[in-house]
Design a protein around this motif. Structure first.
Motif, mmCIF file in Angstrom:
data_model
loop_
_atom_site.group_PDB
_atom_site.id
_atom_site.type_symbol
_atom_site.label_atom_id
_atom_site.label_comp_id
_atom_site.label_asym_id
_atom_site.label_seq_id
_atom_site.Cartn_x
_atom_site.Cartn_y
_atom_site.Cartn_z
ATOM 1 N N ALA A 1 -9.692 -0.111 -4.269
ATOM 2 C CA ALA A 1 -8.874 0.717 -3.376
ATOM 3 C C ALA A 1 -7.919 -0.116 -2.538
ATOM 4 C CB ALA A 1 -9.780 1.557 -2.478
ATOM 5 N N ASP A 2 -8.365 -1.289 -2.080
ATOM 6 C CA ASP A 2 -7.521 -2.079 -1.177
ATOM 7 C C ASP A 2 -6.242 -2.567 -1.848
ATOM 8 O OD1 ASP A 2 -9.675 -3.844 -2.479
ATOM 9 O OD2 ASP A 2 -8.243 -5.350 -1.785
ATOM 10 N N THR A 3 -6.234 -2.683 -3.171
ATOM 11 C CA THR A 3 -5.032 -3.126 -3.880
ATOM 12 C C THR A 3 -3.860 -2.186 -3.609
ATOM 13 O OG1 THR A 3 -6.332 -4.153 -5.639
ATOM 14 C CG2 THR A 3 -4.050 -3.615 -6.161
ATOM 15 N N PHE A 4 -4.137 -0.906 -3.455
ATOM 16 C CA PHE A 4 -3.057 0.071 -3.319
ATOM 17 C C PHE A 4 -2.461 0.110 -1.917
ATOM 18 C CE2 PHE A 4 -5.842 1.440 -6.775
ATOM 19 C CZ PHE A 4 -4.938 1.287 -7.810
ATOM 20 N N MET A 5 -3.059 -0.631 -0.995
ATOM 21 C CA MET A 5 -2.448 -0.788 0.328
ATOM 22 C C MET A 5 -1.611 -2.057 0.391
ATOM 23 S SD MET A 5 -3.222 1.910 1.778
ATOM 24 C CE MET A 5 -2.493 1.511 3.358
ATOM 25 N N GLY A 6 -1.463 -2.742 -0.742
ATOM 26 C CA GLY A 6 -0.718 -3.996 -0.787
ATOM 27 C C GLY A 6 0.644 -3.854 -1.424
ATOM 28 N N LEU A 7 1.183 -4.984 -1.857
ATOM 29 C CA LEU A 7 2.549 -5.044 -2.370
ATOM 30 C C LEU A 7 2.757 -4.190 -3.612
ATOM 31 C CD1 LEU A 7 3.129 -8.876 -1.923
ATOM 32 C CD2 LEU A 7 4.352 -7.057 -0.710
ATOM 33 N N SER A 8 1.790 -4.196 -4.516
ATOM 34 C CA SER A 8 1.962 -3.475 -5.785
ATOM 35 C C SER A 8 1.620 -2.000 -5.668
ATOM 36 C CB SER A 8 1.100 -4.117 -6.880
ATOM 37 O OG SER A 8 -0.267 -4.050 -6.511
ATOM 38 N N GLY A 9 1.106 -1.573 -4.526
ATOM 39 C CA GLY A 9 0.801 -0.168 -4.300
ATOM 40 C C GLY A 9 1.787 0.435 -3.325
ATOM 41 N N LEU A 10 1.441 0.392 -2.056
ATOM 42 C CA LEU A 10 2.298 0.956 -1.012
ATOM 43 C C LEU A 10 3.680 0.306 -0.996
ATOM 44 C CD1 LEU A 10 2.694 2.773 1.457
ATOM 45 C CD2 LEU A 10 1.636 0.964 2.850
ATOM 46 N N GLY A 11 3.720 -1.012 -1.105
ATOM 47 C CA GLY A 11 5.000 -1.718 -1.029
ATOM 48 C C GLY A 11 5.960 -1.298 -2.119
ATOM 49 N N ASP A 12 5.492 -1.295 -3.365
ATOM 50 C CA ASP A 12 6.363 -0.951 -4.491
ATOM 51 C C ASP A 12 6.728 0.527 -4.482
ATOM 52 O OD1 ASP A 12 7.890 -1.640 -6.656
ATOM 53 O OD2 ASP A 12 6.224 -2.132 -7.975
ATOM 54 N N LEU A 13 5.808 1.369 -4.043
ATOM 55 C CA LEU A 13 6.094 2.805 -3.973
ATOM 56 C C LEU A 13 7.189 3.085 -2.958
ATOM 57 C CD1 LEU A 13 5.544 5.774 -4.605
ATOM 58 C CD2 LEU A 13 3.671 5.705 -2.936
ATOM 59 N N VAL A 14 7.096 2.499 -1.777
ATOM 60 C CA VAL A 14 8.113 2.735 -0.744
ATOM 61 C C VAL A 14 9.478 2.265 -1.227
ATOM 62 C CG1 VAL A 14 8.880 2.029 1.551
ATOM 63 C CG2 VAL A 14 6.504 2.707 1.194
ATOM 64 N N LEU A 15 9.538 1.073 -1.810
ATOM 65 C CA LEU A 15 10.825 0.551 -2.269
ATOM 66 C C LEU A 15 11.430 1.438 -3.350
ATOM 67 C CD1 LEU A 15 12.861 -1.873 -2.139
ATOM 68 C CD2 LEU A 15 11.703 -2.711 -4.183
ATOM 69 N N GLY B 1 -6.113 4.899 -10.125
ATOM 70 C CA GLY B 1 -6.508 3.494 -10.192
ATOM 71 C C GLY B 1 -8.009 3.300 -10.092
ATOM 72 N N LEU B 2 -8.637 4.003 -9.163
ATOM 73 C CA LEU B 2 -10.094 3.883 -9.008
ATOM 74 C C LEU B 2 -10.802 4.356 -10.272
ATOM 75 C CD1 LEU B 2 -10.605 5.102 -5.318
ATOM 76 C CD2 LEU B 2 -10.592 2.756 -6.177
ATOM 77 N N ALA B 3 -10.292 5.423 -10.869
ATOM 78 C CA ALA B 3 -10.916 5.947 -12.100
ATOM 79 C C ALA B 3 -10.792 4.954 -13.247
ATOM 80 C CB ALA B 3 -10.281 7.276 -12.476
ATOM 81 N N LEU B 4 -9.763 4.101 -13.217
ATOM 82 C CA LEU B 4 -9.560 3.110 -14.270
ATOM 83 C C LEU B 4 -10.215 1.762 -13.941
ATOM 84 C CD1 LEU B 4 -5.836 3.904 -15.162
ATOM 85 C CD2 LEU B 4 -7.825 4.208 -16.651
ATOM 86 N N GLY B 5 -10.871 1.675 -12.783
ATOM 87 C CA GLY B 5 -11.607 0.465 -12.455
ATOM 88 C C GLY B 5 -10.967 -0.453 -11.439
ATOM 89 N N ALA B 6 -9.935 0.014 -10.750
ATOM 90 C CA ALA B 6 -9.259 -0.819 -9.756
ATOM 91 C C ALA B 6 -9.992 -0.765 -8.414
ATOM 92 C CB ALA B 6 -7.818 -0.351 -9.581
ATOM 93 N N ASP C 1 -7.156 -8.337 -9.028
ATOM 94 C CA ASP C 1 -7.295 -6.943 -9.483
ATOM 95 C C ASP C 1 -6.095 -6.581 -10.356
ATOM 96 O OD1 ASP C 1 -7.888 -4.294 -9.880
ATOM 97 O OD2 ASP C 1 -7.448 -3.666 -7.816
ATOM 98 N N MET C 2 -6.108 -7.032 -11.594
ATOM 99 C CA MET C 2 -4.988 -6.789 -12.492
ATOM 100 C C MET C 2 -4.832 -5.301 -12.811
ATOM 101 S SD MET C 2 -4.237 -8.807 -16.023
ATOM 102 C CE MET C 2 -2.795 -8.477 -17.043
ATOM 103 N N VAL C 3 -5.942 -4.585 -12.930
ATOM 104 C CA VAL C 3 -5.882 -3.155 -13.223
ATOM 105 C C VAL C 3 -5.147 -2.419 -12.107
ATOM 106 C CG1 VAL C 3 -7.231 -1.067 -13.619
ATOM 107 C CG2 VAL C 3 -8.009 -3.244 -14.576
ATOM 108 N N GLY C 4 -5.524 -2.685 -10.868
ATOM 109 C CA GLY C 4 -4.891 -2.013 -9.741
ATOM 110 C C GLY C 4 -3.417 -2.322 -9.624
ATOM 111 N N VAL C 5 -3.055 -3.584 -9.837
ATOM 112 C CA VAL C 5 -1.648 -3.971 -9.750
ATOM 113 C C VAL C 5 -0.835 -3.272 -10.831
ATOM 114 C CG1 VAL C 5 -0.059 -5.924 -10.033
ATOM 115 C CG2 VAL C 5 -2.080 -6.157 -8.570
ATOM 116 N N GLU C 6 -1.381 -3.167 -12.037
ATOM 117 C CA GLU C 6 -0.653 -2.492 -13.112
ATOM 118 C C GLU C 6 -0.544 -0.988 -12.877
ATOM 119 O OE1 GLU C 6 -0.216 -4.683 -17.095
ATOM 120 O OE2 GLU C 6 -2.237 -3.842 -17.014
ATOM 121 N N VAL C 7 -1.590 -0.363 -12.383
ATOM 122 C CA VAL C 7 -1.537 1.081 -12.111
ATOM 123 C C VAL C 7 -0.494 1.362 -11.030
ATOM 124 C CG1 VAL C 7 -2.803 3.055 -11.178
ATOM 125 C CG2 VAL C 7 -3.901 1.559 -12.854
#
Length: 339
Positions: free
Chosen positions: A240-254, A233-238, A187-193
């Protein structure tokens, strides 16, 4: 494996250092600044961006005077663009005709031009690929990571995202090691968003901490910020589960809580009464959230996506709101369901 990292800033250098620790890889770090490259080659450290960090003996330093960039890239197994977002388009254009996988590290949206919307990395690639890069494939390496910790070999986990399995595999082979764990994601779109929008939200969290609003407020901002990232992200085609991973929740918290975060630092300095220009000038590095916040809000409005925290950050950066007024705007919104 032959890896070329283009861009000798803090993050590009850190990843090159990490990859070069494994003797099975031949890693080259390319700098457009010939003087900087000469200094790194002689002193074996990047004094400007990672002072005190010794460069591995096996890390080759290259520069703009060696050979055309496209020719150097063509001899690699993987090309990694480590420039800020503002340099991605020109770097991809310079790689015209390269037939090896090209991936990038930058997190953000390209600054919008008059009459056009600012784009994510994969959207820039899509514009250029039909003309310049017909046979190559692309990807992005992202996730919660401070350059200093990666360079020191402290445990870090990243996500290698691409629609192409061979590109994901190439990123894993290039960077997975004892201190750096790399997960694959299509999911490249989700990771980038996730990588782009968390920078904007980190400014808000820095503001919250700078105003000493408390841990409750910080937790609320991070949680509702994640909801904003997910909606866009969903509106751009990502997915949802991507945002619970490293590039979503993980990067936001850090980025929202870590003291090494440049975007968080901007929020802290604005809360102290500094102007935006003073805050940016004091960093010495690029804070991508400052440059892509307006584009995030623009894209969200175009898609009908509600992003009140990002809206407040843009108003703050534009000088339309004072720090206390930005908080008041968010707290004064009408009650709503948690979505």
């Amino acid at each position: 494996m032959r890896v070329l990292v283009i861009g000798a800033g803090a993050w590009g250098t850190a990843l090159a250092v990490s990859a070069a620790r494994d003797g099975h890889r031949r890693v080259s770090l390319w700098s457009r600044d010939v003087a900087q490259a000469a200094e790194m080659g002689s002193l074996r450290q990047n004094r400007r961006y990672l002072p005190g960090m010794e460069l591995p003996v096996g890390l080759h330093i290259a520069h703009a005077g060696d050979a055309p960039l496209a020719a150097l890239a063509q001899a690699q197994d993987l090309v990694v663009v480590g420039t800020p977002m503002a340099g991605l388009r020109s770097t991809l254009s310079a790689l015209a005709g390269v037939r090896v996988p090209v991936v990038w590290l930058c997190k953000g949206f390209e600054t919008a031009q008059p009459g056009a919307q600012g784009l994510l990395g994969h959207e820039i690639w899509a514009q250029l690929a039909p003309q310049h890069l017909p046979d190559a494939s692309c990807g992005v390496l992202s996730g919660p990571s401070f350059a200093q910790e990666v360079a020191r070999g402290q445990p870090t986990a990243l996500v290698a995202a691409s629609p192409h399995a061979d590109v994901r595999d190439a990123m894993v082979r290039a960077f997975h090691g004892p201190s750096l764990r790399v997960y694959a994601n299509d999911d490249m779109v989700g990771v980038e968003v996730g990588g782009a929008v968390k920078n904007v939200l980190a400014i808000a969290t820095g503001l919250c901490d700078g105003l000493q609003l408390g841990l409750n407020a910080r937790a609320a901002l991070i949680t509702r910020g994640l909801a904003e990232i997910t909606r866009l992200g969903l509106a751009l085609g990502a997915r949802a589960d991507t945002f619970m991973g490293l590039s979503g929740l993980g990067d936001l918290v850090l980025t929202a809580t870590g003291d090494l975060s440049r975007n968080r630092k901007v929020g802290l300095l604005l809360a102290q009464g500094q102007t935006l220009q003073q805050a940016v000038d004091s960093l010495g590095h690029v804070a991508e959230g400052v440059y892509c916040a307006r584009t995030v809000v623009q894209r969200a409005r175009h898609l009908g996506v509600d992003m009140p925290i990002a809206d407040a950050v843009v108003a703050l950066l534009d000088g339309a709101l004072r720090p206390d007024e930005a908080v008041g705007r968010l707290m004064g919104r009408d009650p709503a369901a948690e979505l």
